[in-house]
Design an enzyme around this catalytic site. Structure first.
Site, PDB file in Angstrom:
ATOM      1  CB  SER A   7       3.199   6.392   1.814  1.00 30.18           C
ATOM      2  OG  SER A   7       3.376   5.001   1.633  1.00 30.18           O
ATOM      3  CG  HIS A  30       6.375   7.629  -0.937  1.00 23.78           C
ATOM      4  ND1 HIS A  30       7.640   8.094  -1.202  1.00 23.78           N
ATOM      5  CD2 HIS A  30       6.539   6.535  -0.149  1.00 23.78           C
ATOM      6  CE1 HIS A  30       8.531   7.323  -0.601  1.00 23.78           C
ATOM      7  NE2 HIS A  30       7.889   6.359   0.043  1.00 23.78           N
ATOM      8  CG  ASP A  32       6.509   2.980   0.438  1.00 21.76           C
ATOM      9  OD1 ASP A  32       7.644   3.505   0.374  1.00 21.76           O
ATOM     10  OD2 ASP A  32       5.573   3.458   1.097  1.00 21.76           O
ATOM     11  CG  MET A  34       8.256  -2.615   0.486  1.00 17.56           C
ATOM     12  SD  MET A  34       7.566  -2.791   2.137  1.00 17.56           S
ATOM     13  CE  MET A  34       7.209  -1.074   2.528  1.00 17.56           C
ATOM     14  CG  HIS A  63      11.045   4.385  -0.795  1.00 28.40           C
ATOM     15  ND1 HIS A  63      10.598   4.418   0.512  1.00 28.40           N
ATOM     16  CD2 HIS A  63      12.360   4.022  -0.731  1.00 28.40           C
ATOM     17  CE1 HIS A  63      11.588   4.078   1.326  1.00 28.40           C
ATOM     18  NE2 HIS A  63      12.664   3.827   0.595  1.00 28.40           N
ATOM     19  CG  MET A  65      12.232   0.316   0.835  1.00 26.10           C
ATOM     20  SD  MET A  65      10.773   0.585   1.853  1.00 26.10           S
ATOM     21  CE  MET A  65       9.630   1.124   0.609  1.00 26.10           C
ATOM     22  CG  MET A 134      14.564   5.161   4.946  1.00 25.33           C
ATOM     23  SD  MET A 134      12.941   5.321   4.194  1.00 25.33           S
ATOM     24  CE  MET A 134      11.890   4.419   5.331  1.00 25.33           C
ATOM     25  CG  ASP A 172       9.191   7.132   3.651  1.00 24.15           C
ATOM     26  OD1 ASP A 172       8.098   7.076   4.248  1.00 24.15           O
ATOM     27  OD2 ASP A 172       9.533   6.320   2.764  1.00 24.15           O
TER      28      ASP A 172
HETATM   29  C1  DX5 Z   1       8.144   2.420   5.084  1.00 23.38           C
HETATM   30  C2  DX5 Z   1       7.730   3.179   3.860  1.00 23.38           C
HETATM   31  C3  DX5 Z   1       6.962   4.407   4.118  1.00 23.38           C
HETATM   32  C4  DX5 Z   1       5.644   4.193   4.819  1.00 23.38           C
HETATM   33  C5  DX5 Z   1       5.356   5.387   5.636  1.00 23.38           C
HETATM   34  O1  DX5 Z   1       9.059   1.455   4.742  1.00 23.38           O
HETATM   35  O2  DX5 Z   1       8.880   3.556   3.110  1.00 23.38           O
HETATM   36  O3  DX5 Z   1       6.757   5.154   2.918  1.00 23.38           O
HETATM   37  O4  DX5 Z   1       4.558   3.974   3.959  1.00 23.38           O
HETATM   38  O5  DX5 Z   1       4.200   5.149   6.356  1.00 23.38           O
HETATM   39  P1  DX5 Z   1       3.881   6.017   7.679  1.00 23.38           P
HETATM   40  O6  DX5 Z   1       3.740   7.434   7.221  1.00 23.38           O
HETATM   41  O7  DX5 Z   1       2.616   5.409   8.162  1.00 23.38           O
HETATM   42  O8  DX5 Z   1       5.034   5.824   8.608  1.00 23.38           O
HETATM   43 ZN    ZN Z   2       8.611   4.969   1.439  1.00 22.31          ZN
END
Ligand code: DX5
Ligand code: ZN
Length: 222
Positions: A7, A30, A32, A34, A63, A65, A134, A172
């Site tokens: 990620s 990956h 993220d 947001m 991903h 969010m 998750m 994740d």
């Molecule tokens: C959290 C993200 C994850 C995050 C995971 O909301 O969706 O992808 O980056 O990070 P670690 O592996 O540090 O928990």
């Molecule tokens: Zn993620």
């Protein structure tokens, strides 16, 4: 085959091309996304995904969010994402959205927050290429793995097998050398790892080590 998706939330956002290169050999990157509404954090959007896609050969696992994925998710396929994950809690019409993502040429995936059960979505599974369970509350990297999600991973794997589906099961949040084996034993086959990879001295080696651990754990439980 276990897949490891680093990620980039834990990477240096000012050096994303180099950070992608640092995990060469990873199955997917990956990404993220947001929006500060669905989760209390803000990261990046379509233009950054577009640039990252040009900067790396590693396929992008986006991903989302975000609120209103029905409206925004298809643009991530156009930006170059090979897989797009929307949240079940945010999608107004998940079947329609999954079909649209697939029609545009991406893998369609749906994520469940820790408090969202899998059972109401059983009939939807054939519409998806991946289900993301998750293992932390979405929003931030570096949180502690929620052990209480292991039964949900197990139940999801059982549903995938019951319906004879080819789909992947991703975990994740808090995935590390300490937790990856438990996830694999429970039935996950795609592992997102942010801090565990990017805080390692050699991120590419961390990816290989996690993959080996996951592979061994999956074989041991068969
Ligand atoms: C959290 C993200 C994850 C995050 C995971 O909301 O969706 O992808 O980056 O990070 P670690 O592996 O540090 O928990
Ligand atoms: Zn993620």
């Amino acid at each position: 085959m276990a897949q490891i998706n680093p990620s980039i939330l834990s990477a240096d956002f000012a050096n994303l091309a180099a950070e992608a290169e640092a995990v060469r050999g990873a199955d997917w990157l990956h990404v993220d996304v947001m929006d500060n509404h669905f989760v209390p954090n803000l990261t990046l959007g379509v233009p950054v995904v577009e640039s990252l896609h040009k900067a790396t050969r590693t396929p992008l696992d986006c991903h989302l969010m975000i609120e209103e994925p029905d409206r925004w998710a298809p643009a991530y396929v156009e930006a170059g994402a090979g897989s797009v994950t929307f949240h079940a809690e945010a999608a107004a019409a998940p079947v329609r959205l999954a079909r649209e993502l697939r029609a545009k040429g991406a893998r369609a995936s749906m994520a469940l927050k820790p408090a969202t059960p899998i059972e109401p979505y059983e009939d939807l599974l054939p519409e998806l290429d991946m289900l993301l369970v998750m293992t932390v509350e979405p929003g931030f990297g570096g949180q502690a793995f929620l052990d209480i999600m292991l039964p949900k991973i197990r139940r999801t794997r059982q549903l995938i097998e019951k319906h004879g589906l080819e789909m992947w099961l991703q975990v994740d949040g808090g995935v590390s050398a300490e937790t990856v084996e438990r996830c694999a034993e429970a039935g996950a086959d795609v592992f997102v790892a942010g801090s565990a990879v990017y805080s390692a001295e050699d991120p590419a080696e961390a990816v290989r080590a996690l993959r080996a651990q996951a592979e061994n754990a999956r074989h041991a439980c068969r």
